[in-house]
Motif scaffolding. Structure first.
Motif, short mmCIF file in Angstrom:
data_model
loop_
_atom_site.label_atom_id
_atom_site.label_comp_id
_atom_site.label_asym_id
_atom_site.label_seq_id
_atom_site.Cartn_x
_atom_site.Cartn_y
_atom_site.Cartn_z
N VAL A 27 -10.03 -4.73 3.21
CA VAL A 27 -10.45 -3.38 2.99
C VAL A 27 -10.87 -3.04 1.39
O VAL A 27 -10.00 -3.14 0.66
N CYS A 29 -12.51 -0.04 -1.24
CA CYS A 29 -12.85 1.32 -1.07
C CYS A 29 -13.81 1.92 -2.11
O CYS A 29 -14.65 2.58 -2.17
N VAL A 56 -14.42 -4.67 5.36
CA VAL A 56 -15.05 -3.55 5.17
C VAL A 56 -15.12 -3.07 3.93
O VAL A 56 -13.96 -2.88 3.38
N ASP A 57 -16.20 -2.55 3.49
CA ASP A 57 -16.13 -1.73 2.34
C ASP A 57 -16.59 -0.44 2.73
O ASP A 57 -17.98 -0.17 2.91
N THR A 58 -15.49 0.56 2.67
CA THR A 58 -15.77 1.81 2.88
C THR A 58 -16.61 2.70 1.88
O THR A 58 -17.09 3.81 2.23
N LEU A 63 -15.28 2.35 8.40
CA LEU A 63 -14.26 1.63 9.09
C LEU A 63 -13.77 2.27 10.29
O LEU A 63 -13.22 3.44 10.50
N ILE A 76 -5.59 -4.12 1.14
CA ILE A 76 -6.56 -3.12 0.74
C ILE A 76 -6.66 -3.31 -0.85
O ILE A 76 -5.80 -3.50 -1.64
N VAL A 90 -6.81 5.22 3.09
CA VAL A 90 -6.93 4.21 4.20
C VAL A 90 -5.69 3.72 4.76
O VAL A 90 -5.44 3.59 6.08
#
Length: 479
Positions: A27, A29, A56-58, A63, A76, A90
């Motif tokens: 992840v 952020c 995943v790139d919030t 997400l 993360i 997160v």
């Protein structure tokens, strides 16, 4: 018993098959508005080893709960302060949805804040060169091994960050969000998709306030030229017409940097680029600057920080106000814009220092070159900061605010603490409203002179009636 509890008890059970799709969740952020290289490198490392991680790139995509529930390991990326603040949110969510997941943080701010993160949010942290330690830790989890892993700190043991040189894989970007969803180069009224890569890790220099210093301590590693160029090639195929070289200092290895830019320009003469480098390096390598301009450099980010000689000395920045003026001249002569980053609020800053900075910005026509948020930046002193090694620091340092990831401090002049909050409010409101930089600057200037109890002087008028906005990225950035 949850995995985290098992680790605290000193006995780690095998976590099961981590090669299943989504068993490892990476992840990001916040990474300054660019497609995260801090996802692309570990994605490649883990995929080559037979795993099927999901990234995943919030910052640009949601997400979802299903991805969290399916994950057994969640890592993360926290390369900076803002990313860490978002990353802990997160982690909190992951723990609620999937309490058995092994949660960790990797990047500069992970290791600096290891004690707090391991106590409150995660099961492991990785600093320094993180790809190999992350892979080794995943393998240890799969095998149920309790042995310490180089570069990985857990609740059971602390280890220093790994500075062992890794074999850099080709960054894996295929599963990341499309390039068009990230920052664009804004130049001459046109928005051009901007890619991002790095040619080095770490930094040769040791500025006292820099978060790179406690980890790398003056070391840096060159990423192989063929890896960098292929990464650029793939991003150009995805639509990038501009590349940000995001090294802590692009000119730590000037020959390496120049060879990459020459090769990129030969293959993609239409692609422009920007780089980050020290004022000191602009002066030292002034003979190279015209060639960088010819190869497509349109702006340079440089950590000017302050024009106060006292402040520059206290953070061991390595340049003076006169050096900044000379660096501006060198870049302007080559047709390259400087985009200064600033650190205007420090324990040593006086009200006159702040007003001097504003006068300097006007005098050298830099209003359009500086994202207004930079006029509000306040010194962060994270755990492990090199500033903590200075005996005089105890004169101004307050207690550690672990949840804010910084030691507290107050200005000797209470007006400056209040001004910092007001400038932050003005900058945030201006950004939200899409306000012209000149208007935001005028409001900041008015607030500063009001705080000083002085009449606001008239604006410095430009010699030319034509206002040409310098190139910039579409997202204002801060650490």
């Amino acid at each position: 018993m949850s995995t985290a509890t098992q680790q605290n008890a000193g006995a780690r059970a095998p976590i099961g098959d981590l090669t299943a799709p989504g068993a490892i969740l990476l992840v990001s952020c916040y990474e300054l508005g660019h497609q995260p290289l801090n996802l692309a490198f570990p994605l490649a490392y883990l995929t080559q080893a037979g795993y099927s991680p999901v990234a995943v790139d919030t910052a640009v995509e949601p997400l979802d709960d299903a991805a969290i529930a399916a994950a057994r390991v969640v890592a993360i990326s926290v390369p900076m302060h803002t990313a860490l603040r978002l990353g802990t949110q997160v982690a909190r969510r992951v723990r609620q949805i999937n309490p058995d997941a092994v949660i960790g943080f990797y990047g500069l701010y992970a290791w600096l804040n290891a004690d707090y993160l391991l106590r409150e949010h995660g099961d492991f942290v990785i600093g320094g060169e993180y790809e190999r330690p992350l892979l080794d830790f995943v393998r240890a989890l799969a095998a149920g091994s309790d042995e310490p892993v180089e570069g990985v700190s857990t609740r059971d043991y602390r280890v220093p960050p790994s500075l062992a040189r890794i074999d850099f894989p080709m960054p894996e970007r295929a599963s990341l969000p499309a390039m068009k969803r990230y920052a664009h180069l804004m130049i001459d009224g046109t928005a051009i998709p901007a890619g991002y890569t790095e040619t080095t890790r770490g930094c040769h220099h040791t500025c006292l306030h820099c978060p790179v210093v406690p980890i790398y301590r003056g070391r840096f590693f060159a990423i192989p030229r063929e890896v960098v160029l292929e990464d650029i090639r793939r991003q150009v195929r995805q639509g990038a017409g501009h590349i940000t070289f995001g090294d802590p200092d692009f000119l730590n290895g000037p020959t390496h940097a120049l060879r990459i830019c020459r090769a990129m320009h030969a293959e993609f003469p239409h692609v422009t680029f920007d780089m980050t480098t020290r004022i000191e390096h602009i002066l030292k390598h002034r003979d190279l600057i015209p060639e960088f301009a010819q190869l497509g450099c349109v702006f340079v980010v440089s950590a000017v920080e302050s024009v106060s000689e006292m402040v520059l000395d206290r953070i061991d920045k390595g340049h003076t106000k006169a050096d900044v003026v000379e660096a501006l001249r060198i870049l302007e002569s080559a047709g390259i814009a400087m985009r200064p980053s600033l650190l205007p609020f420090t324990p040593w800053t006086t009200m006159e220092d702040y007003l001097e900075l504003l006068r300097f910005v006007e005098e050298y026509d830099l209003i359009d070159n500086i994202d207004p948020v930079h006029f509000s930046i306040r010194l962060l002193v994270p755990p492990g900061s090199a500033l903590l090694d200075r005996p005089e620091t105890k004169e101004w340092l307050g207690p550690l605010d672990e949840a804010a990831f910084t030691y507290t401090w107050r200005s000797p002049d209470p007006r400056l603490d209040a001004l910092q909050q007001e400038v932050a409010r003005i900058a945030e409101a201006g950004e939200a409203a899409g306000q012209d930089y000149e208007e935001t600057f005028a409001q900041i200037k008015a607030a500063a002179y009001a705080a000083a109890g002085l009449e606001v002087p008239p604006p410095v008028r430009r010699d030319t009636g034509v206002r040409r906005r310098p190139p910039r990225l579409s997202e204002s950035w801060f650490c």
